[in-house]
Write a protein that holds these residues in place. Structure first.
Motif, PDB file in Angstrom:
ATOM      1  N   HIS A 208     109.778  84.951  19.493  1.00  0.00           N
ATOM      2  CA  HIS A 208     110.235  83.659  19.006  1.00  0.00           C
ATOM      3  C   HIS A 208     110.550  83.802  17.516  1.00  0.00           C
ATOM      4  N   ALA A 209     111.356  82.894  17.003  1.00  0.00           N
ATOM      5  CA  ALA A 209     111.782  82.964  15.603  1.00  0.00           C
ATOM      6  C   ALA A 209     110.586  82.909  14.658  1.00  0.00           C
ATOM      7  N   GLY A 210     110.641  83.726  13.622  1.00  0.00           N
ATOM      8  CA  GLY A 210     109.592  83.709  12.605  1.00  0.00           C
ATOM      9  C   GLY A 210     108.514  84.746  12.808  1.00  0.00           C
ATOM     10  N   VAL A 211     108.489  85.380  13.979  1.00  0.00           N
ATOM     11  CA  VAL A 211     107.487  86.416  14.237  1.00  0.00           C
ATOM     12  C   VAL A 211     107.876  87.676  13.475  1.00  0.00           C
ATOM     13  N   PHE A 212     106.897  88.368  12.936  1.00  0.00           N
ATOM     14  CA  PHE A 212     107.127  89.558  12.107  1.00  0.00           C
ATOM     15  C   PHE A 212     107.972  90.594  12.856  1.00  0.00           C
ATOM     16  N   CYS A 213     109.018  91.073  12.191  1.00  0.00           N
ATOM     17  CA  CYS A 213     109.917  92.092  12.751  1.00  0.00           C
ATOM     18  C   CYS A 213     110.385  91.701  14.153  1.00  0.00           C
ATOM     19  N   ALA A 214     110.994  90.517  14.263  1.00  0.00           N
ATOM     20  CA  ALA A 214     111.360  89.970  15.574  1.00  0.00           C
ATOM     21  C   ALA A 214     112.517  90.707  16.236  1.00  0.00           C
ATOM     22  N   GLU A 215     113.313  91.449  15.479  1.00  0.00           N
ATOM     23  CA  GLU A 215     114.499  92.072  16.059  1.00  0.00           C
ATOM     24  C   GLU A 215     114.346  93.571  16.303  1.00  0.00           C
ATOM     25  N   ARG A 216     113.185  94.119  15.959  1.00  0.00           N
ATOM     26  CA  ARG A 216     112.950  95.551  16.171  1.00  0.00           C
ATOM     27  C   ARG A 216     111.456  95.827  16.055  1.00  0.00           C
ATOM     28  N   LEU A 217     111.049  96.964  16.561  1.00  0.00           N
ATOM     29  CA  LEU A 217     109.646  97.369  16.461  1.00  0.00           C
ATOM     30  C   LEU A 217     109.394  97.936  15.073  1.00  0.00           C
ATOM     31  N   ASP A 218     108.467  97.348  14.344  1.00  0.00           N
ATOM     32  CA  ASP A 218     108.206  97.831  12.983  1.00  0.00           C
ATOM     33  C   ASP A 218     107.485  99.179  13.029  1.00  0.00           C
ATOM     34  N   VAL A 219     107.629  99.940  11.962  1.00  0.00           N
ATOM     35  CA  VAL A 219     107.128 101.316  11.959  1.00  0.00           C
ATOM     36  C   VAL A 219     105.608 101.381  12.027  1.00  0.00           C
ATOM     37  N   GLY A 220     104.921 100.398  11.446  1.00  0.00           N
ATOM     38  CA  GLY A 220     103.458 100.399  11.504  1.00  0.00           C
ATOM     39  C   GLY A 220     102.951 100.215  12.920  1.00  0.00           C
ATOM     40  N   THR A 221     103.511  99.237  13.633  1.00  0.00           N
ATOM     41  CA  THR A 221     103.108  99.013  15.020  1.00  0.00           C
ATOM     42  C   THR A 221     103.470 100.208  15.889  1.00  0.00           C
ATOM     43  N   ARG A 222     104.637 100.798  15.641  1.00  0.00           N
ATOM     44  CA  ARG A 222     105.042 102.003  16.384  1.00  0.00           C
ATOM     45  C   ARG A 222     103.980 103.100  16.235  1.00  0.00           C
ATOM     46  N   PHE A 223     103.506 103.289  15.007  1.00  0.00           N
ATOM     47  CA  PHE A 223     102.490 104.315  14.755  1.00  0.00           C
ATOM     48  C   PHE A 223     101.174 103.956  15.452  1.00  0.00           C
ATOM     49  N   PHE A 224     100.800 102.680  15.400  1.00  0.00           N
ATOM     50  CA  PHE A 224      99.557 102.212  16.033  1.00  0.00           C
ATOM     51  C   PHE A 224      99.605 102.433  17.547  1.00  0.00           C
ATOM     52  N   LEU A 225     100.741 102.122  18.167  1.00  0.00           N
ATOM     53  CA  LEU A 225     100.880 102.262  19.615  1.00  0.00           C
ATOM     54  C   LEU A 225     100.684 103.706  20.076  1.00  0.00           C
ATOM     55  N   ARG A 226     100.970 104.645  19.211  1.00  0.00           N
ATOM     56  CA  ARG A 226     100.809 106.064  19.563  1.00  0.00           C
ATOM     57  C   ARG A 226      99.366 106.536  19.442  1.00  0.00           C
ATOM     58  N   HIS A 227      98.511 105.699  18.850  1.00  0.00           N
ATOM     59  CA  HIS A 227      97.134 106.145  18.589  1.00  0.00           C
ATOM     60  C   HIS A 227      96.088 105.116  19.020  1.00  0.00           C
ATOM     61  N   LEU A 228      96.388 104.336  20.045  1.00  0.00           N
ATOM     62  CA  LEU A 228      95.427 103.353  20.534  1.00  0.00           C
ATOM     63  C   LEU A 228      94.295 104.044  21.288  1.00  0.00           C
ATOM     64  N   PRO A 229      93.106 103.428  21.318  1.00  0.00           N
ATOM     65  CA  PRO A 229      92.001 104.025  22.086  1.00  0.00           C
ATOM     66  C   PRO A 229      92.310 104.045  23.575  1.00  0.00           C
ATOM     67  N   GLY A 230      91.628 104.911  24.308  1.00  0.00           N
ATOM     68  CA  GLY A 230      91.849 105.039  25.744  1.00  0.00           C
ATOM     69  C   GLY A 230      91.247 103.894  26.530  1.00  0.00           C
ATOM     70  N   PRO A 231      91.448 103.881  27.856  1.00  0.00           N
ATOM     71  CA  PRO A 231      90.946 102.813  28.720  1.00  0.00           C
ATOM     72  C   PRO A 231      89.426 102.737  28.725  1.00  0.00           C
ATOM     73  N   GLY A 232      88.917 101.613  29.237  1.00  0.00           N
ATOM     74  CA  GLY A 232      87.475 101.454  29.427  1.00  0.00           C
ATOM     75  C   GLY A 232      86.788 100.579  28.412  1.00  0.00           C
ATOM     76  N   ALA A 233      87.546  99.878  27.572  1.00  0.00           N
ATOM     77  CA  ALA A 233      86.920  99.079  26.512  1.00  0.00           C
ATOM     78  C   ALA A 233      86.252  97.822  27.036  1.00  0.00           C
ATOM     79  N   GLY A 234      86.781  97.203  28.098  1.00  0.00           N
ATOM     80  CA  GLY A 234      86.205  95.942  28.581  1.00  0.00           C
ATOM     81  C   GLY A 234      86.948  94.756  28.014  1.00  0.00           C
ATOM     82  N   ARG A 235      86.290  94.012  27.113  1.00  0.00           N
ATOM     83  CA  ARG A 235      86.929  92.844  26.506  1.00  0.00           C
ATOM     84  C   ARG A 235      87.560  93.239  25.180  1.00  0.00           C
ATOM     85  N   VAL A 236      88.869  93.042  25.088  1.00  0.00           N
ATOM     86  CA  VAL A 236      89.649  93.507  23.940  1.00  0.00           C
ATOM     87  C   VAL A 236      90.324  92.311  23.276  1.00  0.00           C
TER      88      VAL A 236
END
Length: 377
Positions: A208-236
């Motif tokens: 929706h309009a106004g959300v950070f980097c609405a037209e593309r994936l920002d580089v910080g989130t891209r980096f985070f997505l590559r290093h997320l913890p593995g399954p089994g956390a429970g409530r996230v």
């Protein structure tokens, strides 16, 4: 703040006696002076868009205005400021950017937002309610009003001009043209994620309009997505979820996870829910607009994922990140983890060590770090 209608005492939300940032600025004061000096008739339906902490609707409360805001914190500040001013409940109508706008607008006052996209979306949503006699006045600091801002008013509502600057603030005057052929609203906007970003590679993101980097994936989130913890956390918890891509990645990788998406932006939470649903994610998810983890029970969360903002409108501040980190510490179970992505120069590892007593570097590149802190005992 001194106004033509008297003095009003204003605070931000949540209230913090150490916070030196004001709940109003010169652009709010300039707009109010203009309304009084020019004897603008504040009759009919008065709508105030983007009133950051309620300064405008608090000053104009006797005219029973409607406030439209994207900010939960801004709306809570408005409630507190109205109550402090002795305004009766219901005298000011409080709407969010996700609510249907009023069907008729006779006076439209716009505090120009940081996001041009959000301004576009709101003007397009309100345009059908504006008529030839509607008084339209915008306001903002000089550094916030650009040629693109004026073109947007002109393209959607009608001929537009600006005032002289006063105390580094400027007003926008727009004359509505009912015969104007308005463009279609391009929001919400969807796109497919690139490959190489884990479980959400190639998946759809809705913004929706106004959300950070609405037209593309920002580089910080891209980096985070590559290093997320593995399954089994429970409530996230996807804390400060934005368009929800991080929480959706967790849910896709681990259908057993229970994911809570939290943001103070109504636009963001609507985006997160739309992103989650667009990808047919199995499992359980909850979507909540609020003040971080304030509404989450202590010791009820296994994992918090966070990309904290370091701006509050135009001000640079670490207050939001600090509140997010302290909220995570309170909400996590013993052994629960907070994972944070941030720019290297922000020094989040120092804050995490102060709070959690530990901070581990999970991944880094020249610009970003991913940090992990564990709640002990």
């Amino acid at each position: 703040m001194t106004t033509p209608w008297g003095e009003v005492e204003l605070t931000r939300f949540p209230e913090d006696s150490r916070d030196r940032l004001r709940a109003w600025d010169a652009s709010d004061a300039y707009l109010l002076r203009h309304l009084a000096e020019e004897k603008v008739p504040l009759t009919g339906t008065v709508v105030v868009v983007g009133d950051r902490w309620g300064a405008l609707v608090t000053a104009l409360a006797e005219h029973r205005p409607t406030q439209i805001t994207d900010s939960f914190l801004g709306q809570e500040a408005t409630r507190a400021n109205l109550a402090r001013a002795g305004v009766k409940p219901g005298a000011v109508r409080l709407l969010t950017t996700q609510d249907p706008p009023p069907e008729r607008v006779d006076v439209l006052l716009v505090r120009v937002p940081k996001s041009l996209a959000l301004l576009e979306d709101q003007l397009l949503r309100l345009a059908p309610a504006v008529h030839a006699d509607t008084v339209v006045v915008g306001t903002g600091m000089v550094k916030e009003i650009h040629t693109s801002t004026l073109r947007l008013f002109e393209r959607i509502l009608g001929p537009t001009r600006t005032s002289l600057a006063r105390q580094k603030a400027r007003l926008i005057f727009c004359t509505p043209d009912p015969a104007l052929e308005r463009p279609a609203n391009p929001w919400p906007y969807s796109y497919a994620l690139p490959d190489g970003v884990g479980a959400v590679s190639g998946r759809t993101v809705v913004n929706h309009a106004g959300v950070f980097c609405a037209e593309r994936l920002d580089v910080g989130t891209r980096f985070f997505l590559r290093h997320l913890p593995g399954p089994g956390a429970g409530r996230v918890v996807d804390l400060g979820c934005g368009n929800g891509v991080v929480g959706t990645a967790v849910a896709l990788a681990d259908p057993a996870a229970e994911v809570l998406f939290v943001d103070e932006s109504y636009q963001a939470v609507a985006s997160a829910e739309a992103t989650y649903k667009a990808n047919g994610v199995p499992g359980h998810a909850e979507f909540r607009v609020g003040d971080g983890l304030a509404g989450v029970a202590p010791g009820s969360v296994d994992l918090v994922l966070n990309n904290p903002p370091f701006h509050s409108h135009q001000a640079t501040t670490d207050a939001v990140a600090w509140r997010m980190f302290t909220g995570a510490l309170r909400s996590l179970r013993p052994g629960g983890e907070l994972w944070v992505i941030g720019n290297r120069h922000l020094g989040y590892h120092v804050k995490l060590r102060r709070l959690f007593g530990n901070s581990e570097l999970v991944a880094s590149d020249p610009k970003f770090v991913v940090l992990r802190a564990v709640k002990r005992g």
